[in-house]
Design a protein around this motif. Structure first.
Motif, PDB file in Angstrom:
ATOM      1  N   ARG A 141       0.819  -1.217   0.000  1.00  0.00           N
ATOM      2  CA  ARG A 141       0.000   0.000   0.000  1.00  0.00           C
ATOM      3  C   ARG A 141       0.851   1.265   0.000  1.00  0.00           C
ATOM      4  NH1 ARG A 141      -3.678   3.093   3.895  1.00  0.00           N
ATOM      5  NH2 ARG A 141      -5.664   3.293   2.800  1.00  0.00           N
ATOM      6  N   GLU A 186       0.148   4.882  -1.894  1.00  0.00           N
ATOM      7  CA  GLU A 186       0.190   6.177  -1.204  1.00  0.00           C
ATOM      8  C   GLU A 186       1.238   7.090  -1.820  1.00  0.00           C
ATOM      9  OE1 GLU A 186       0.929   4.857   2.760  1.00  0.00           O
ATOM     10  OE2 GLU A 186      -1.164   4.253   3.092  1.00  0.00           O
ATOM     11  N   ASP A 211     -12.506  -0.124  -1.900  1.00  0.00           N
ATOM     12  CA  ASP A 211     -12.592   0.618  -0.640  1.00  0.00           C
ATOM     13  C   ASP A 211     -11.218   1.011  -0.120  1.00  0.00           C
ATOM     14  OD1 ASP A 211     -15.378   0.747  -0.504  1.00  0.00           O
ATOM     15  OD2 ASP A 211     -15.523  -1.201   0.501  1.00  0.00           O
ATOM     16  N   ASP A 212     -10.245   0.134  -0.260  1.00  0.00           N
ATOM     17  CA  ASP A 212      -8.894   0.480   0.182  1.00  0.00           C
ATOM     18  C   ASP A 212      -8.267   1.526  -0.741  1.00  0.00           C
ATOM     19  OD1 ASP A 212      -6.775   0.131   2.111  1.00  0.00           O
ATOM     20  OD2 ASP A 212      -5.631  -0.825   0.501  1.00  0.00           O
ATOM     21  N   ASP A 214      -9.727   4.752   0.461  1.00  0.00           N
ATOM     22  CA  ASP A 214      -9.104   5.130   1.734  1.00  0.00           C
ATOM     23  C   ASP A 214      -7.680   5.636   1.531  1.00  0.00           C
ATOM     24  OD1 ASP A 214     -11.370   4.499   3.178  1.00  0.00           O
ATOM     25  OD2 ASP A 214     -10.616   2.553   3.872  1.00  0.00           O
ATOM     26  N   GLU A 250      -6.892   9.410   2.657  1.00  0.00           N
ATOM     27  CA  GLU A 250      -5.970   9.535   3.783  1.00  0.00           C
ATOM     28  C   GLU A 250      -4.676  10.232   3.372  1.00  0.00           C
ATOM     29  OE1 GLU A 250      -5.491   5.515   5.181  1.00  0.00           O
ATOM     30  OE2 GLU A 250      -7.612   5.391   5.757  1.00  0.00           O
ATOM     31  N   ARG A 270     -19.371   6.389  -3.377  1.00  0.00           N
ATOM     32  CA  ARG A 270     -18.501   5.819  -2.337  1.00  0.00           C
ATOM     33  C   ARG A 270     -17.372   6.782  -1.980  1.00  0.00           C
ATOM     34  NH1 ARG A 270     -17.976  -0.424  -4.249  1.00  0.00           N
ATOM     35  NH2 ARG A 270     -16.761  -0.706  -2.337  1.00  0.00           N
ATOM     36  N   ARG A 330     -16.824   8.910   1.653  1.00  0.00           N
ATOM     37  CA  ARG A 330     -15.557   8.827   2.402  1.00  0.00           C
ATOM     38  C   ARG A 330     -14.965  10.204   2.631  1.00  0.00           C
ATOM     39  NH1 ARG A 330     -11.803   9.069   5.086  1.00  0.00           N
ATOM     40  NH2 ARG A 330     -10.142   7.578   5.434  1.00  0.00           N
TER      41      ARG A 330
END
Length: 166
Positions: free
Chosen positions: A90, A94, A127-128, A131, A135, A159, A163
């Motif tokens: 991940r 990012e 979903d990840d 996020d 984030e 969605r 978020r």
């Protein structure tokens, strides 16, 4: 303060300083968002990719080119991890957002539009992917005034919007 907004629509139609391209390592165009950006922006984007990135880009990195015929000034290309091929760190995903924001700041951009990196053909769990985007963008120290998250489908947009509004 940076405003994070969401849009349902075509990323190639966004009137912002920079549009982010979910590119592949070769930087020569492809499918999905990458193909749409190259088609809409014209040959100038590919020519600039060849000149600036003769050996492509590493996963998690970002660089810029002209936007060609797009309504933006620049395209910031970033190479997301291919979850379907086993790239599941991940931190690489990012890094795509962080590096794209850094490049935008270096260019002096005030607005940017992102797709969800790696959430299409690279099969990052949706979903990840949402996020990771929200984030990472929320934590970023950037001079950008507006950061848009653009979703092609209405379902994904809802969605992402939910978020962002948390």
């Amino acid at each position: 303060m940076t405003l994070i907004t969401t849009r349902h629509g075509d990323i190639t139609a966004q009137r912002v300083d920079a549009i982010v391209n979910a590119a592949n390592r070769a930087m020569r165009g492809g499918g999905g968002v990458d193909g749409a950006i190259h088609r809409a922006g014209g040959r100038a984007i590919l020519d600039d990719c060849i000149a600036r990135f003769p050996h492509g880009l590493d996963t998690g990195d970002a660089g810029w080119t002209t936007a060609g015929d797009l309504p933006a000034r620049w395209v910031i290309h970033t190479v997301g991890p291919n979850h379907a091929a086993g790239e599941r760190d991940r931190r690489l995903l990012e890094s795509c957002y962080r590096r794209s924001l850094e490049v935008a700041d270096e260019l002096g951009a005030t607005s940017i539009a992102f797709p969800l990196i790696s959430a299409g053909i690279y099969a990052w769990p949706l979903d990840d992917a949402i996020d990771a985007a929200v984030e990472t963008i929320s934590r970023a120290d950037t001079g950008l005034e507006e950061i848009r998250l653009v979703s092609f489908t209405a379902a994904t947009h809802e969605r992402v919007r939910a978020r962002v509004e948390l």
